[in-house]
Design a protein around this motif. Structure first.
Motif, PDB file in Angstrom:
ATOM      1  N   MET A   1       0.800  -1.152   0.039  1.00 48.93           N
ATOM      2  CA  MET A   1       0.121   0.051   0.046  1.00 48.93           C
ATOM      3  C   MET A   1       0.959   1.343   0.011  1.00 48.93           C
ATOM      4  N   THR A   2       0.711   2.138  -1.002  1.00 51.19           N
ATOM      5  CA  THR A   2       1.344   3.509  -1.124  1.00 51.19           C
ATOM      6  C   THR A   2       0.872   4.509  -0.232  1.00 51.19           C
ATOM      7  N   THR A   3       1.639   5.087   0.703  1.00 55.96           N
ATOM      8  CA  THR A   3       0.918   6.182   1.137  1.00 55.96           C
ATOM      9  C   THR A   3       1.415   7.525   0.749  1.00 55.96           C
ATOM     10  N   SER A   4       0.127   8.304   0.495  1.00 56.70           N
ATOM     11  CA  SER A   4       0.359   9.721   0.106  1.00 56.70           C
ATOM     12  C   SER A   4       1.061  10.640   1.059  1.00 56.70           C
ATOM     13  N   PRO A   5       2.120  11.547   0.336  1.00 55.67           N
ATOM     14  CA  PRO A   5       2.716  12.310   1.295  1.00 55.67           C
ATOM     15  C   PRO A   5       2.158  13.363   2.008  1.00 55.67           C
ATOM     16  N   THR A   6       2.595  13.448   3.339  1.00 59.77           N
ATOM     17  CA  THR A   6       2.025  14.602   4.253  1.00 59.77           C
ATOM     18  C   THR A   6       2.615  16.040   3.976  1.00 59.77           C
ATOM     19  N   LEU A   7       1.768  16.833   3.656  1.00 55.99           N
ATOM     20  CA  LEU A   7       2.136  18.245   3.167  1.00 55.99           C
ATOM     21  C   LEU A   7       1.855  19.455   4.333  1.00 55.99           C
ATOM     22  N   PRO A   8       2.896  19.486   5.152  1.00 53.64           N
ATOM     23  CA  PRO A   8       2.549  20.872   6.224  1.00 53.64           C
ATOM     24  C   PRO A   8       2.630  22.052   5.446  1.00 53.64           C
ATOM     25  N   SER A   9       1.846  22.842   6.011  1.00 57.31           N
ATOM     26  CA  SER A   9       1.597  24.390   5.369  1.00 57.31           C
ATOM     27  C   SER A   9       1.472  25.199   6.660  1.00 57.31           C
ATOM     28  N   TRP A  10       1.825  26.547   6.388  1.00 58.87           N
ATOM     29  CA  TRP A  10       1.806  27.749   7.395  1.00 58.87           C
ATOM     30  C   TRP A  10       1.034  28.686   6.600  1.00 58.87           C
ATOM     31  N   THR A  11      -0.024  29.322   7.364  1.00 62.23           N
ATOM     32  CA  THR A  11      -0.496  30.385   6.829  1.00 62.23           C
ATOM     33  C   THR A  11      -0.072  31.920   7.189  1.00 62.23           C
ATOM     34  N   VAL A  12       0.460  32.635   6.260  1.00 65.76           N
ATOM     35  CA  VAL A  12       0.866  33.948   6.568  1.00 65.76           C
ATOM     36  C   VAL A  12       0.005  34.939   5.811  1.00 65.76           C
ATOM     37  N   GLY A  13      -0.990  35.599   6.663  1.00 66.00           N
ATOM     38  CA  GLY A  13      -2.221  36.364   6.100  1.00 66.00           C
ATOM     39  C   GLY A  13      -2.801  35.627   4.789  1.00 66.00           C
ATOM     40  N   GLY A  14      -2.781  36.077   3.754  1.00 74.42           N
ATOM     41  CA  GLY A  14      -3.613  35.257   2.733  1.00 74.42           C
ATOM     42  C   GLY A  14      -2.742  34.403   1.864  1.00 74.42           C
ATOM     43  N   ILE A  15      -1.118  34.331   2.411  1.00 77.68           N
ATOM     44  CA  ILE A  15      -0.565  33.319   1.701  1.00 77.68           C
ATOM     45  C   ILE A  15      -0.350  32.000   2.382  1.00 77.68           C
ATOM     46  N   THR A  16      -0.256  30.968   1.874  1.00 82.56           N
ATOM     47  CA  THR A  16      -0.230  29.596   2.231  1.00 82.56           C
ATOM     48  C   THR A  16       1.133  29.110   1.690  1.00 82.56           C
ATOM     49  N   VAL A  17       1.929  28.818   2.853  1.00 78.13           N
ATOM     50  CA  VAL A  17       3.514  28.290   2.486  1.00 78.13           C
ATOM     51  C   VAL A  17       3.379  26.944   2.730  1.00 78.13           C
ATOM     52  N   HIS A  18       3.731  26.028   1.739  1.00 77.16           N
ATOM     53  CA  HIS A  18       3.872  24.702   1.816  1.00 77.16           C
ATOM     54  C   HIS A  18       5.263  24.065   1.931  1.00 77.16           C
ATOM     55  N   ARG A  19       5.639  23.300   2.891  1.00 73.36           N
ATOM     56  CA  ARG A  19       6.867  22.435   3.076  1.00 73.36           C
ATOM     57  C   ARG A  19       6.886  21.455   2.126  1.00 73.36           C
ATOM     58  N   ILE A  20       7.670  21.348   1.112  1.00 73.55           N
ATOM     59  CA  ILE A  20       7.865  20.183   0.064  1.00 73.55           C
ATOM     60  C   ILE A  20       9.275  19.293   0.216  1.00 73.55           C
ATOM     61  N   ASP A  21       8.971  18.321   1.242  1.00 72.20           N
ATOM     62  CA  ASP A  21      10.145  17.781   1.913  1.00 72.20           C
ATOM     63  C   ASP A  21      10.739  16.684   0.479  1.00 72.20           C
ATOM     64  N   GLU A  22      11.954  16.812   0.753  1.00 74.91           N
ATOM     65  CA  GLU A  22      12.816  15.864  -0.384  1.00 74.91           C
ATOM     66  C   GLU A  22      13.413  14.778   0.507  1.00 74.91           C
ATOM     67  N   THR A  23      14.252  15.060   1.563  1.00 71.00           N
ATOM     68  CA  THR A  23      14.701  13.893   2.395  1.00 71.00           C
ATOM     69  C   THR A  23      15.369  14.379   3.589  1.00 71.00           C
ATOM     70  N   ALA A  24      15.086  13.493   4.794  1.00 68.16           N
ATOM     71  CA  ALA A  24      16.086  13.730   5.954  1.00 68.16           C
ATOM     72  C   ALA A  24      17.391  13.350   5.959  1.00 68.16           C
ATOM     73  N   LEU A  25      18.275  14.455   6.053  1.00 69.93           N
ATOM     74  CA  LEU A  25      19.766  13.993   5.899  1.00 69.93           C
ATOM     75  C   LEU A  25      20.126  13.120   7.055  1.00 69.93           C
ATOM     76  N   PRO A  26      21.241  12.395   6.979  1.00 71.20           N
ATOM     77  CA  PRO A  26      21.973  11.395   7.802  1.00 71.20           C
ATOM     78  C   PRO A  26      22.138  12.046   8.985  1.00 71.20           C
ATOM     79  N   PRO A  27      22.315  11.401  10.187  1.00 72.91           N
ATOM     80  CA  PRO A  27      22.730  11.696  11.299  1.00 72.91           C
ATOM     81  C   PRO A  27      24.348  12.496  11.459  1.00 72.91           C
ATOM     82  N   ALA A  28      25.083  12.171  10.632  1.00 72.31           N
ATOM     83  CA  ALA A  28      26.530  12.610  10.463  1.00 72.31           C
ATOM     84  C   ALA A  28      26.402  14.108   9.847  1.00 72.31           C
TER      85      ALA A  28
END
Length: 302
Positions: A1-28
């Motif tokens: 089963m494929t999970t759709s991506p989660t799309l966090p966003s923030w509202t700045v007045g009338g602007i919605t800013v979406h965070r488009i995730d690419e990858t979490a970087l390694p701990p190093a």
């Protein structure tokens, strides 16, 4: 089963800013990028855990972009590492992420993007400028203008690059230039408005032409940091620099000026490498600052 991506966003007045995730970087990545952000430092800043550092005191770093609509334009700020790019850094080499699917799910199909703002021309901020096509590299956003500071492009034009950086320019910058899509902007000390509600702020030091991006809508304001602040630990310790800062003293001065201008305001700070919760406001903390997290206003599945 494929999970759709989660799309966090923030509202700045009338602007919605979406965070488009690419990858979490390694701990190093954290200790390499911010070598002075030691576990002892983290232990003295309890507010950094568990979100921004792990239990061992290692800082967490992410790669993502921000997508938004402002002034009638569909805008992408920075383009991450990219897929399939030959890179010296193993964490960046030959990636195969679902970044474009996430971007499309957020409502920003590549053909629909009008403006790509590049805070600076480092490898992990320009990778999705292009994608593989027919054995070469073609602009990913063919209907967009790509924009960066004139000072940034001119610096690299005169810089003695090593081969990995030359490769990055060959596959992620020059194809955009060859297509006539790259615009160079002069950015004065007080910034420059490139569309209503969208302003570029000079934040030099990490690179000579580094930009932050200011968004305004009504009385609301936000700033996208790029790499003038890599991680929230630098709020508490503005003297901590990045191993990749070209002018460390200038980078620190820029960071201190920016944080001092934001403390105690309602300005939302969106960190280009900050792991979730990614955004917050600058508040006074001892002799410096901390980030007071602001959770996304939406985190829907596409």
């Amino acid at each position: 089963m494929t999970t759709s991506p989660t799309l966090p966003s923030w509202t700045v007045g009338g602007i919605t800013v979406h965070r488009i995730d690419e990858t979490a970087l390694p701990p190093a990545t954290g200790p390499w990028l911010l070598p002075e952000a030691t576990p002892d430092i983290i232990a003295n800043e309890d507010w950094l855990r568990p979100d921004f550092a792990d239990a061992e005191g290692v800082v967490r770093v992410d790669s993502h972009s921000f997508a938004l609509e402002a002034g009638g334009l569909r805008v992408l700020v920075d383009t991450g590492i990219g897929n399939g790019k030959p890179r010296a850094n193993p964490a960046w080499n030959g990636l195969a992420t679902d970044y474009l699917e996430r971007l499309t799910t957020a409502g920003f199909a590549p053909d629909s993007v009008d403006l790509v703002i590049l805070t600076h021309l480092h490898t992990d901020h320009v990778g999705w400028n292009t994608h593989e096509r027919g054995g070469g590299w073609a602009p990913t956003f063919p209907n967009a203008r790509y924009l960066t500071a004139r000072a940034e492009r001119e610096f690299w034009a005169g810089y003695a690059m090593d081969e990995p950086r030359r490769q990055m320019f060959r596959d992620s910058v020059q194809p955009v230039e060859d297509a006539g899509l790259l615009d160079l902007v002069d950015v004065p000390d007080d910034g420059v408005e490139v569309a209503p509600g969208l302003r570029l702020l000079p934040t030099p030091g990490h690179t000579p032409g580094h930009l932050a991006v200011e968004l305004t809508s009504g009385s609301a304001r936000a700033v996208i940091t790029g790499d003038c602040v890599h991680h929230p630990v630098q709020f508490a310790r503005p003297g901590i620099g990045s191993c990749a800062d070209i002018d460390p003293d200038m980078a620190e001065n820029t960071r201190r000026r920016l944080l001092a201008s934001l403390v105690g305001t309602d300005t939302l700070v969106l960190g280009t490498h900050f792991p979730p919760p990614t955004a917050g406001r600058v508040v006074k903390h001892g002799r410096a600052y901390r980030l007071e997290p602001v959770p996304p206003t939406a985190a829907s599945h596409g």
